[in-house]
Design a protein around this motif. Structure first.
Motif, PDB file in Angstrom:
ATOM      1  N   LEU A  90       0.828  -1.204   0.000  1.00 18.86           N
ATOM      2  CA  LEU A  90       0.000   0.000   0.000  1.00 18.86           C
ATOM      3  C   LEU A  90       0.861   1.253   0.000  1.00 18.86           C
ATOM      4  O   LEU A  90       0.564   2.234  -0.706  1.00 18.86           O
ATOM      5  CB  LEU A  90      -0.923  -0.004   1.227  1.00 18.86           C
ATOM      6  N   ALA A  91       1.946   1.232   0.787  1.00 14.24           N
ATOM      7  CA  ALA A  91       2.822   2.398   0.863  1.00 14.24           C
ATOM      8  C   ALA A  91       3.496   2.673  -0.479  1.00 14.24           C
ATOM      9  O   ALA A  91       3.625   3.829  -0.902  1.00 14.24           O
ATOM     10  CB  ALA A  91       3.871   2.192   1.954  1.00 14.24           C
ATOM     11  N   MET A  92       3.924   1.615  -1.166  1.00 14.17           N
ATOM     12  CA  MET A  92       4.561   1.798  -2.472  1.00 14.17           C
ATOM     13  C   MET A  92       3.582   2.361  -3.498  1.00 14.17           C
ATOM     14  O   MET A  92       3.987   3.005  -4.468  1.00 14.17           O
ATOM     15  CB  MET A  92       5.132   0.467  -2.959  1.00 14.17           C
ATOM     16  N   ALA A  93       2.283   2.131  -3.264  1.00 16.38           N
ATOM     17  CA  ALA A  93       1.262   2.690  -4.155  1.00 16.38           C
ATOM     18  C   ALA A  93       0.827   4.088  -3.712  1.00 16.38           C
ATOM     19  O   ALA A  93      -0.118   4.646  -4.273  1.00 16.38           O
ATOM     20  CB  ALA A  93       0.058   1.759  -4.200  1.00 16.38           C
ATOM     21  N   GLY A  94       1.517   4.622  -2.701  1.00 13.39           N
ATOM     22  CA  GLY A  94       1.234   5.984  -2.260  1.00 13.39           C
ATOM     23  C   GLY A  94       0.276   6.081  -1.100  1.00 13.39           C
ATOM     24  O   GLY A  94      -0.173   7.188  -0.758  1.00 13.39           O
ATOM     25  N   ARG A  95      -0.019   4.984  -0.433  1.00 13.62           N
ATOM     26  CA  ARG A  95      -0.982   4.992   0.660  1.00 13.62           C
ATOM     27  C   ARG A  95      -0.289   4.515   1.934  1.00 13.62           C
ATOM     28  O   ARG A  95      -0.178   3.303   2.172  1.00 13.62           O
ATOM     29  CB  ARG A  95      -2.165   4.094   0.302  1.00 13.62           C
ATOM     30  N   VAL A  96       0.205   5.419   2.755  1.00 13.75           N
ATOM     31  CA  VAL A  96       0.847   5.084   4.023  1.00 13.75           C
ATOM     32  C   VAL A  96      -0.235   5.048   5.098  1.00 13.75           C
ATOM     33  O   VAL A  96      -0.948   6.031   5.320  1.00 13.75           O
ATOM     34  CB  VAL A  96       1.939   6.104   4.388  1.00 13.75           C
ATOM     35  N   ILE A  97      -0.342   3.900   5.764  1.00 13.34           N
ATOM     36  CA  ILE A  97      -1.473   3.657   6.663  1.00 13.34           C
ATOM     37  C   ILE A  97      -0.968   3.247   8.040  1.00 13.34           C
ATOM     38  O   ILE A  97       0.037   2.541   8.167  1.00 13.34           O
ATOM     39  CB  ILE A  97      -2.376   2.554   6.076  1.00 13.34           C
TER      40      ILE A  97
ATOM     41  N   ALA B  33     -10.339  -1.896   2.697  1.00 16.36           N
ATOM     42  CA  ALA B  33     -11.001  -0.762   2.040  1.00 16.36           C
ATOM     43  C   ALA B  33      -9.987   0.103   1.306  1.00 16.36           C
ATOM     44  O   ALA B  33     -10.227   0.552   0.176  1.00 16.36           O
ATOM     45  CB  ALA B  33     -11.772   0.055   3.073  1.00 16.36           C
ATOM     46  N   HIS B  34      -8.841   0.372   1.938  1.00 16.39           N
ATOM     47  CA  HIS B  34      -7.779   1.140   1.266  1.00 16.39           C
ATOM     48  C   HIS B  34      -7.269   0.393   0.040  1.00 16.39           C
ATOM     49  O   HIS B  34      -7.045   1.000  -1.021  1.00 16.39           O
ATOM     50  CB  HIS B  34      -6.625   1.403   2.241  1.00 16.39           C
ATOM     51  N   ALA B  35      -7.048  -0.920   0.184  1.00 15.29           N
ATOM     52  CA  ALA B  35      -6.542  -1.703  -0.951  1.00 15.29           C
ATOM     53  C   ALA B  35      -7.548  -1.709  -2.093  1.00 15.29           C
ATOM     54  O   ALA B  35      -7.165  -1.601  -3.268  1.00 15.29           O
ATOM     55  CB  ALA B  35      -6.235  -3.129  -0.495  1.00 15.29           C
ATOM     56  N   TYR B  36      -8.823  -1.814  -1.768  1.00 15.37           N
ATOM     57  CA  TYR B  36      -9.849  -1.781  -2.814  1.00 15.37           C
ATOM     58  C   TYR B  36      -9.873  -0.422  -3.508  1.00 15.37           C
ATOM     59  O   TYR B  36     -10.023  -0.341  -4.739  1.00 15.37           O
ATOM     60  CB  TYR B  36     -11.218  -2.100  -2.212  1.00 15.37           C
ATOM     61  N   ASP B  37      -9.718   0.640  -2.753  1.00 17.85           N
ATOM     62  CA  ASP B  37      -9.706   1.978  -3.346  1.00 17.85           C
ATOM     63  C   ASP B  37      -8.561   2.137  -4.336  1.00 17.85           C
ATOM     64  O   ASP B  37      -8.694   2.810  -5.364  1.00 17.85           O
ATOM     65  CB  ASP B  37      -9.598   3.028  -2.241  1.00 17.85           C
ATOM     66  N   LEU B  38      -7.436   1.485  -4.046  1.00 20.38           N
ATOM     67  CA  LEU B  38      -6.268   1.577  -4.937  1.00 20.38           C
ATOM     68  C   LEU B  38      -6.352   0.613  -6.117  1.00 20.38           C
ATOM     69  O   LEU B  38      -6.053   0.980  -7.261  1.00 20.38           O
ATOM     70  CB  LEU B  38      -4.992   1.268  -4.141  1.00 20.38           C
ATOM     71  N   TRP B  39      -6.750  -0.616  -5.834  1.00 21.66           N
ATOM     72  CA  TRP B  39      -6.595  -1.677  -6.834  1.00 21.66           C
ATOM     73  C   TRP B  39      -7.904  -2.332  -7.266  1.00 21.66           C
ATOM     74  O   TRP B  39      -7.891  -3.186  -8.155  1.00 21.66           O
ATOM     75  CB  TRP B  39      -5.668  -2.764  -6.277  1.00 21.66           C
ATOM     76  N   GLN B  40      -9.024  -1.969  -6.646  1.00 22.10           N
ATOM     77  CA  GLN B  40     -10.290  -2.635  -6.898  1.00 22.10           C
ATOM     78  C   GLN B  40     -10.137  -4.163  -6.757  1.00 22.10           C
ATOM     79  O   GLN B  40      -9.551  -4.617  -5.797  1.00 22.10           O
ATOM     80  CB  GLN B  40     -10.866  -2.258  -8.277  1.00 22.10           C
ATOM     81  N   GLU B  41     -10.621  -4.929  -7.717  1.00 17.56           N
ATOM     82  CA  GLU B  41     -10.612  -6.386  -7.573  1.00 17.56           C
ATOM     83  C   GLU B  41      -9.200  -6.967  -7.533  1.00 17.56           C
ATOM     84  O   GLU B  41      -8.990  -8.073  -7.026  1.00 17.56           O
ATOM     85  CB  GLU B  41     -11.402  -7.029  -8.713  1.00 17.56           C
ATOM     86  N   ARG B  42      -8.234  -6.224  -8.049  1.00 14.76           N
ATOM     87  CA  ARG B  42      -6.852  -6.730  -8.064  1.00 14.76           C
ATOM     88  C   ARG B  42      -6.229  -6.770  -6.672  1.00 14.76           C
ATOM     89  O   ARG B  42      -5.111  -7.273  -6.506  1.00 14.76           O
ATOM     90  CB  ARG B  42      -5.997  -5.883  -8.992  1.00 14.76           C
TER      91      ARG B  42
END
Length: 592
Positions: free
Chosen positions: A85-92, A103-112
């Motif tokens: 998630l952090a590498m995709a720009g989402r530090v949590i 929920a954060h992962a879905y927001d970034l990648w949807q079904e992936r």
């Protein structure tokens, strides 16, 4: 541990929130510490949970309040997931609940997001902006996920009884599913339930619900991986396995301070116990582990409790033996609890272990899967091709020889000659039963190839689930871990079929010599008959044998043999009826 349900109505319905309350009452048993529901136009989300932190459904999760996640989730290798998630720009914040991370992962990648997720899980994500619902179940199907549809709406939940609360649901029973239960004691199809209108989402599958349409897809398949480098010797492979096994066990005890374990005298459960104590000594010195061993020396030469106690003393953990009195607990009256689905009504020891464990811990470890993980898979053209692609010539030739021999035996005996006579089955069902028996043979994949497909494993997961037995106790199966699965798919053929030598080497410094050197032992095939000879037919079993519910399944003359005659004849007659009696007990109890 959590219970959850997502209700999507066809049209806006003022009764949706009332259905949500009814579902919460049922889900409460899975998570008794808190409960919450929220209705958003046509969608109602319900969740209950244990003492762990949980996400507030009223405000949504992730950067967009329009995304909400409910589920029963354990994210394994959590650090790697957070790093992704952090590498995709989402530090949590790593302390956030797993539902929020999803929920954060879905927001970034949807079904992936499923490409990055490992663990035991079933969950639902409601994306309000896209007006779609996304749900998924873990690769092996340890976590449960049901879907039910009626003219009024759709519900996705991890609890069968909650799905039954859907307004307008057709609650008629599935004849094929019931026949499977009578013949085998479990469903052959991983999507089956006893109800026609309620299905399981199959292991390794995801669902997208949008615009009233449902789309299912399989997101995980056992990959044909390349072999580990032939330069890695046995000791190096054992070190690699132990590292992954430690990670699998550590992920399962990450958020708890106590657990129970079904402990035998074999390699599988003792390896789990030894690994828990090793990790606890390093990271969780106050962790409490209690072992339970089912044994019955009156039926056969049972050494399990002696050896399990040896291991418990070696590891410094408490142990309790559940002896012959467990097998006779209903001999003088009383009846077992009715599970949510047809299954073993009287499984001596299982429910007792659950009740003892839930009094002090939320998790019960079981050693299932160890045999399959280290065993040759069922020979097939696919497996032979896999070995040949990896230049494992002897292994490929072995599978080819096995296939040729199997084909020759089939031709010499004639099609269907291997199927049992099923003399006890009602004559009206025998013709249909032959097709199901053939289907069972087709699905009977052994070894590592069957870990993701064999119906027996699905039955064990179903019956270990809180929704089945009604106790707030989750099961843990460390051998069913995708990291171990991938590793064992890559080891050279020489490491398979060697009496778990790889596991014995990995545990050499953790277990007593007597366990490491003990050969594989199995239960006597006539154990059920011996138990009937010793304890007799229990009153609840006699009631079932006399009920109308069983007469649809069993040959009347066979039933007559259970009502009279010597105890030996009664034991021989009742033995084959065990699965049918469990089904009839469930049917008669549900109809009341």
């Amino acid at each position: 541990m959590s219970g959850f349900a997502a209700l999507v109505m066809r049209h806006r319905d003022d009764q949706a929130s009332e259905q949500g309350v009814a579902m919460l009452d049922i889900l409460h048993a899975r998570g008794p510490n808190w409960r919450q529901s929220v209705t958003l136009d046509r969608v109602t989300l319900c969740q209950t949970g244990d003492h762990r932190a949980h996400a507030d459904l009223t405000s949504g999760h992730g950067p967009r309040a329009a995304i909400r996640c409910i589920g029963d989730i354990r994210i394994d290798d959590r650090v790697a997931f957070l790093n992704g998630l952090a590498m995709a720009g989402r530090v949590i914040d790593p302390q956030l609940p797993d539902t929020t991370l999803i929920a954060h992962a879905y927001d970034l990648w949807q079904e992936r997001l499923l490409d990055y997720l490992i663990g035991d899980f079933s969950f639902v994500v409601w994306d309000e902006a896209r007006q779609q619902l996304f749900a998924a179940r873990d690769p092996f199907g340890v976590a449960q996920l049901f879907v039910a549809e009626s003219a009024n709406g759709t519900v996705l939940t991890n609890t069968l009884d909650a799905a039954l609360q859907l307004d307008g649901l057709d609650q008629s029973l599935d004849d094929t599913a019931l026949q499977d239960c009578a013949l085998f004691g479990y469903f052959l199809d991983p999507a089956m339930t006893p109800y026609r209108s309620i299905r399981r989402i199959a292991p390794g599958h995801a669902v997208l619900l949008r615009d009233g349409m449902r789309h299912d897809r399989r997101y995980w398949l056992p990959a044909a991986l390349p072999p580990v480098s032939s330069e890695r010797d046995h000791l190096a492979l054992a070190d690699g396995f132990r590292t992954l096994f430690d990670a699998a066990v550590a992920d399962r005890v990450r958020d708890i301070d106590a657990a129970g374990i079904q402990l035998s005298g074999g390699m599988d459960s003792t390896s789990i116990a030894a690994t828990i104590t090793t990790l606890a000594a390093r990271d969780k010195p106050q962790f409490a582990l209690r072992a339970y061993t089912m044994h019955n020396e009156t039926l056969y030469d049972d050494q399990e409790f002696v050896l399990a106690r040896l291991v418990a003393d070696h590891l410094g953990i408490a142990i309790e033996g559940l002896g012959p009195e467990v097998g006779a607990q209903f001999a003088n009256g009383g009846a077992p609890a009715v599970p949510s689905e047809p299954g073993p009504a009287d499984a001596p020891g299982w429910h007792d272990v659950n009740k003892r464990t839930v009094a002090f811990a939320p998790l019960l470890f079981m050693g299932f899967g160890g045999d399959a993980l280290f065993e040759w898979g069922t020979p097939s053209l696919q497996s032979a091709g896999r070995w040949f692609r990896r230049r494992e010539w002897r292994a490929g030739a072995r599978d080819v020889r096995s296939l040729v021999g199997q084909a020759a035996r089939t031709l010499s005996r004639g099609r269907g000659a291997e199927l049992p006579a099923l003399e006890w089955l009602h004559p009206d069902l025998r013709a249909r039963a032959s097709a199901r028996m053939a289907e069972a043979h087709r699905r009977s994949a052994r070894g590592i190839d069957g870990m993701a497909t064999a119906p027996l494993w699905q039955a064990i997961f179903q019956r270990s689930d809180p929704g089945y037995h009604g106790l707030p106790l989750k099961p843990a199966f460390p051998f069913f871990d995708v990291r171990l699965f991938a590793f064992m798919q890559q080891v050279p053929a020489r490491e398979l079929g060697r009496g778990k030598l790889l596991l014995r080497t990995a545990m050499a410094e953790r277990l007593p010599r007597q366990i490491l050197q003990r050969p594989k032992t199995t239960l006597p095939p006539d154990l059920g008959r011996r138990s009937l000879m010793l304890h007799g037919i229990a009153p609840w079993q006699r009631d079932v044998l006399a009920s109308a519910a069983i007469r649809d399944w069993v040959e009347p003359k066979w039933l007559a043999r259970t009502e009279s005659g010597a105890i030996e004849e009664q034991a021989e007659a009742v033995g084959p009826l065990n699965a049918a009696m469990n089904l009839a007990y469930w049917l008669s109890s549900k109809r009341r």
